[in-house]
Design a protein around this motif. Structure first.
Motif, PDB file in Angstrom:
ATOM      1  N   MET A  70       0.808  -1.254   0.038  1.00 50.03           N
ATOM      2  CA  MET A  70       0.235   0.133   0.003  1.00 50.03           C
ATOM      3  C   MET A  70       0.916   1.216   0.015  1.00 50.03           C
ATOM      4  O   MET A  70       1.954   1.396   0.799  1.00 50.03           O
ATOM      5  CB  MET A  70      -0.842  -0.051   1.235  1.00 50.03           C
ATOM      6  N   SER A  71       0.501   2.197  -0.779  1.00 47.32           N
ATOM      7  CA  SER A  71       1.411   3.592  -0.729  1.00 47.32           C
ATOM      8  C   SER A  71       0.262   4.418  -0.477  1.00 47.32           C
ATOM      9  O   SER A  71      -0.899   4.445  -0.564  1.00 47.32           O
ATOM     10  CB  SER A  71       1.824   3.699  -2.147  1.00 47.32           C
ATOM     11  N   GLN A  72       0.834   5.751   0.219  1.00 47.60           N
ATOM     12  CA  GLN A  72       0.111   6.842   0.752  1.00 47.60           C
ATOM     13  C   GLN A  72       0.584   8.011  -0.146  1.00 47.60           C
ATOM     14  O   GLN A  72       1.616   8.130  -0.398  1.00 47.60           O
ATOM     15  CB  GLN A  72       0.105   7.076   1.994  1.00 47.60           C
ATOM     16  N   VAL A  73      -0.396   8.883  -0.063  1.00 50.76           N
ATOM     17  CA  VAL A  73      -0.116  10.540  -0.811  1.00 50.76           C
ATOM     18  C   VAL A  73      -0.986  11.266  -0.019  1.00 50.76           C
ATOM     19  O   VAL A  73      -2.007  10.975   0.326  1.00 50.76           O
ATOM     20  CB  VAL A  73      -0.699  10.309  -2.178  1.00 50.76           C
ATOM     21  N   LEU A  74      -0.116  12.441   0.508  1.00 46.54           N
ATOM     22  CA  LEU A  74      -0.674  13.504   1.316  1.00 46.54           C
ATOM     23  C   LEU A  74      -0.925  14.496   0.307  1.00 46.54           C
ATOM     24  O   LEU A  74      -0.311  14.924  -0.315  1.00 46.54           O
ATOM     25  CB  LEU A  74       0.169  13.993   2.278  1.00 46.54           C
ATOM     26  N   GLU A  75      -2.394  14.880   0.029  1.00 47.95           N
ATOM     27  CA  GLU A  75      -2.691  15.758  -0.988  1.00 47.95           C
ATOM     28  C   GLU A  75      -3.144  16.973  -0.211  1.00 47.95           C
ATOM     29  O   GLU A  75      -4.118  17.072   0.719  1.00 47.95           O
ATOM     30  CB  GLU A  75      -4.024  15.332  -1.596  1.00 47.95           C
ATOM     31  N   LEU A  76      -2.359  18.090  -0.520  1.00 46.92           N
ATOM     32  CA  LEU A  76      -2.633  19.336   0.069  1.00 46.92           C
ATOM     33  C   LEU A  76      -3.377  20.365  -0.986  1.00 46.92           C
ATOM     34  O   LEU A  76      -2.934  20.518  -1.813  1.00 46.92           O
ATOM     35  CB  LEU A  76      -1.369  20.174   0.519  1.00 46.92           C
ATOM     36  N   LYS A  77      -4.480  20.548  -0.682  1.00 46.67           N
ATOM     37  CA  LYS A  77      -5.349  21.551  -1.452  1.00 46.67           C
ATOM     38  C   LYS A  77      -5.456  22.778  -1.271  1.00 46.67           C
ATOM     39  O   LYS A  77      -5.713  23.227  -0.022  1.00 46.67           O
ATOM     40  CB  LYS A  77      -6.795  20.787  -1.713  1.00 46.67           C
ATOM     41  N   PHE A  78      -5.306  23.851  -1.972  1.00 45.38           N
ATOM     42  CA  PHE A  78      -5.127  25.114  -1.785  1.00 45.38           C
ATOM     43  C   PHE A  78      -6.163  26.004  -2.617  1.00 45.38           C
ATOM     44  O   PHE A  78      -6.552  25.617  -3.919  1.00 45.38           O
ATOM     45  CB  PHE A  78      -3.944  25.822  -2.228  1.00 45.38           C
ATOM     46  N   SER A  86       0.816  17.136  -4.236  1.00 46.73           N
ATOM     47  CA  SER A  86       0.924  15.933  -3.491  1.00 46.73           C
ATOM     48  C   SER A  86       2.218  15.318  -3.267  1.00 46.73           C
ATOM     49  O   SER A  86       3.338  15.799  -3.760  1.00 46.73           O
ATOM     50  CB  SER A  86       0.440  14.827  -4.825  1.00 46.73           C
ATOM     51  N   VAL A  87       2.144  14.785  -1.919  1.00 48.17           N
ATOM     52  CA  VAL A  87       3.416  14.349  -1.213  1.00 48.17           C
ATOM     53  C   VAL A  87       3.335  12.895  -1.019  1.00 48.17           C
ATOM     54  O   VAL A  87       2.550  12.220  -0.472  1.00 48.17           O
ATOM     55  CB  VAL A  87       3.491  14.870   0.183  1.00 48.17           C
ATOM     56  N   ASN A  88       4.459  12.020  -1.768  1.00 45.10           N
ATOM     57  CA  ASN A  88       4.327  10.680  -1.813  1.00 45.10           C
ATOM     58  C   ASN A  88       4.824  10.233  -0.230  1.00 45.10           C
ATOM     59  O   ASN A  88       5.815  10.975   0.167  1.00 45.10           O
ATOM     60  CB  ASN A  88       5.301  10.086  -2.762  1.00 45.10           C
ATOM     61  N   ASP A  89       4.413   9.016   0.130  1.00 44.12           N
ATOM     62  CA  ASP A  89       4.751   8.864   1.653  1.00 44.12           C
ATOM     63  C   ASP A  89       5.374   9.674   2.315  1.00 44.12           C
ATOM     64  O   ASP A  89       6.384   9.601   2.978  1.00 44.12           O
ATOM     65  CB  ASP A  89       6.263   7.813   1.075  1.00 44.12           C
ATOM     66  N   PRO A  90       3.988  10.337   2.995  1.00 44.13           N
ATOM     67  CA  PRO A  90       4.220  11.340   4.091  1.00 44.13           C
ATOM     68  C   PRO A  90       4.545  10.439   5.414  1.00 44.13           C
ATOM     69  O   PRO A  90       4.440   9.421   5.525  1.00 44.13           O
ATOM     70  CB  PRO A  90       2.926  11.793   4.055  1.00 44.13           C
ATOM     71  N   LYS A  91       5.401  11.557   6.209  1.00 40.54           N
ATOM     72  CA  LYS A  91       5.503  10.807   7.514  1.00 40.54           C
ATOM     73  C   LYS A  91       4.277  10.376   8.299  1.00 40.54           C
ATOM     74  O   LYS A  91       3.118  11.020   8.080  1.00 40.54           O
ATOM     75  CB  LYS A  91       6.100  12.061   8.417  1.00 40.54           C
ATOM     76  N   GLN A  92       4.445   9.244   8.965  1.00 42.10           N
ATOM     77  CA  GLN A  92       3.476   8.652   9.744  1.00 42.10           C
ATOM     78  C   GLN A  92       2.890   9.673  10.740  1.00 42.10           C
ATOM     79  O   GLN A  92       3.740  10.303  11.351  1.00 42.10           O
ATOM     80  CB  GLN A  92       3.726   7.226  10.302  1.00 42.10           C
ATOM     81  N   ASN A  93       1.630   9.569  11.199  1.00 47.81           N
ATOM     82  CA  ASN A  93       1.017  10.179  12.312  1.00 47.81           C
ATOM     83  C   ASN A  93       1.129  11.673  12.395  1.00 47.81           C
ATOM     84  O   ASN A  93       1.336  12.456  13.323  1.00 47.81           O
ATOM     85  CB  ASN A  93       1.806   9.668  13.849  1.00 47.81           C
ATOM     86  N   LEU A  94       1.092  12.423  11.000  1.00 49.68           N
ATOM     87  CA  LEU A  94       1.007  13.826  11.103  1.00 49.68           C
ATOM     88  C   LEU A  94      -0.244  14.374  11.651  1.00 49.68           C
ATOM     89  O   LEU A  94      -1.329  13.559  11.776  1.00 49.68           O
ATOM     90  CB  LEU A  94       0.944  14.334   9.641  1.00 49.68           C
ATOM     91  N   THR A  95      -0.116  15.251  12.240  1.00 46.66           N
ATOM     92  CA  THR A  95      -1.160  15.880  13.064  1.00 46.66           C
ATOM     93  C   THR A  95      -1.853  17.104  11.994  1.00 46.66           C
ATOM     94  O   THR A  95      -1.179  17.632  11.387  1.00 46.66           O
ATOM     95  CB  THR A  95      -0.904  16.557  14.417  1.00 46.66           C
ATOM     96  N   ALA A  96      -3.148  17.428  12.331  1.00 51.01           N
ATOM     97  CA  ALA A  96      -3.838  18.343  11.469  1.00 51.01           C
ATOM     98  C   ALA A  96      -2.970  19.769  12.164  1.00 51.01           C
ATOM     99  O   ALA A  96      -2.884  20.583  10.811  1.00 51.01           O
ATOM    100  CB  ALA A  96      -5.238  18.743  12.131  1.00 51.01           C
ATOM    101  N   SER A  97      -2.432  20.027  12.968  1.00 47.29           N
ATOM    102  CA  SER A  97      -1.659  21.084  13.400  1.00 47.29           C
ATOM    103  C   SER A  97      -0.236  21.323  12.644  1.00 47.29           C
ATOM    104  O   SER A  97      -0.049  22.359  11.956  1.00 47.29           O
ATOM    105  CB  SER A  97      -1.258  21.359  14.809  1.00 47.29           C
ATOM    106  N   ASP A 103      -4.820   6.446   0.478  1.00 42.55           N
ATOM    107  CA  ASP A 103      -4.284   5.088   0.598  1.00 42.55           C
ATOM    108  C   ASP A 103      -4.550   4.493  -0.920  1.00 42.55           C
ATOM    109  O   ASP A 103      -5.695   4.576  -1.234  1.00 42.55           O
ATOM    110  CB  ASP A 103      -4.759   4.481   1.611  1.00 42.55           C
ATOM    111  N   ARG A 104      -3.528   3.880  -1.319  1.00 38.10           N
ATOM    112  CA  ARG A 104      -3.768   3.070  -2.557  1.00 38.10           C
ATOM    113  C   ARG A 104      -3.223   1.579  -2.697  1.00 38.10           C
ATOM    114  O   ARG A 104      -1.972   1.393  -2.336  1.00 38.10           O
ATOM    115  CB  ARG A 104      -3.177   3.934  -4.007  1.00 38.10           C
ATOM    116  N   ASN A 105      -3.990   0.562  -2.866  1.00 34.22           N
ATOM    117  CA  ASN A 105      -3.544  -0.739  -2.980  1.00 34.22           C
ATOM    118  C   ASN A 105      -3.620  -1.173  -4.276  1.00 34.22           C
ATOM    119  O   ASN A 105      -4.593  -0.979  -5.143  1.00 34.22           O
ATOM    120  CB  ASN A 105      -4.443  -1.521  -2.005  1.00 34.22           C
ATOM    121  N   VAL A 106      -2.472  -1.746  -4.646  1.00 33.60           N
ATOM    122  CA  VAL A 106      -2.327  -2.191  -6.050  1.00 33.60           C
ATOM    123  C   VAL A 106      -2.186  -3.718  -5.838  1.00 33.60           C
ATOM    124  O   VAL A 106      -1.202  -4.250  -5.204  1.00 33.60           O
ATOM    125  CB  VAL A 106      -1.222  -1.658  -6.624  1.00 33.60           C
TER     126      VAL A 106
END
Length: 74
Positions: free
Chosen positions: A1-9, A20-31, A63-66
């Motif tokens: 599984m791969s993850q992408v963090l999408e930041l929309k502005f 888009s940020v590939n494989d972001p750090k785990q446990n990112l907080t909203a803050s 999350d993307r499962n291939v």
């Protein structure tokens, strides 16, 4: 599984831009995400059609499962 963090502005021309940020750090907080997005806006380095980013729209982790299908057996 791969993850992408999408930041929309929101942009100055009324459109939406996604970074888009590939494989972001785990446990990112909203803050942490909001702080990073505010920094991106204030540094004014990203533009969409010549228009800067003006506001945070949303952030999400995708999350993307291939699953490969073995076609050699057919």
């Amino acid at each position: 599984m791969s993850q992408v963090l999408e930041l929309k502005f929101n942009t100055a021309n009324g459109k939406t831009m996604t970074i888009s940020v590939n494989d972001p750090k785990q446990n990112l907080t909203a803050s942490e995400i909001v702080t990073a997005m505010q920094t991106i806006i204030s540094e004014d380095v990203f533009h969409n059609e010549g228009h800067g980013l003006v506001a945070i729209n949303e952030a999400r982790i995708v999350d993307r499962n291939v699953s490969e299908i073995d076609l050699s057996q057919s």
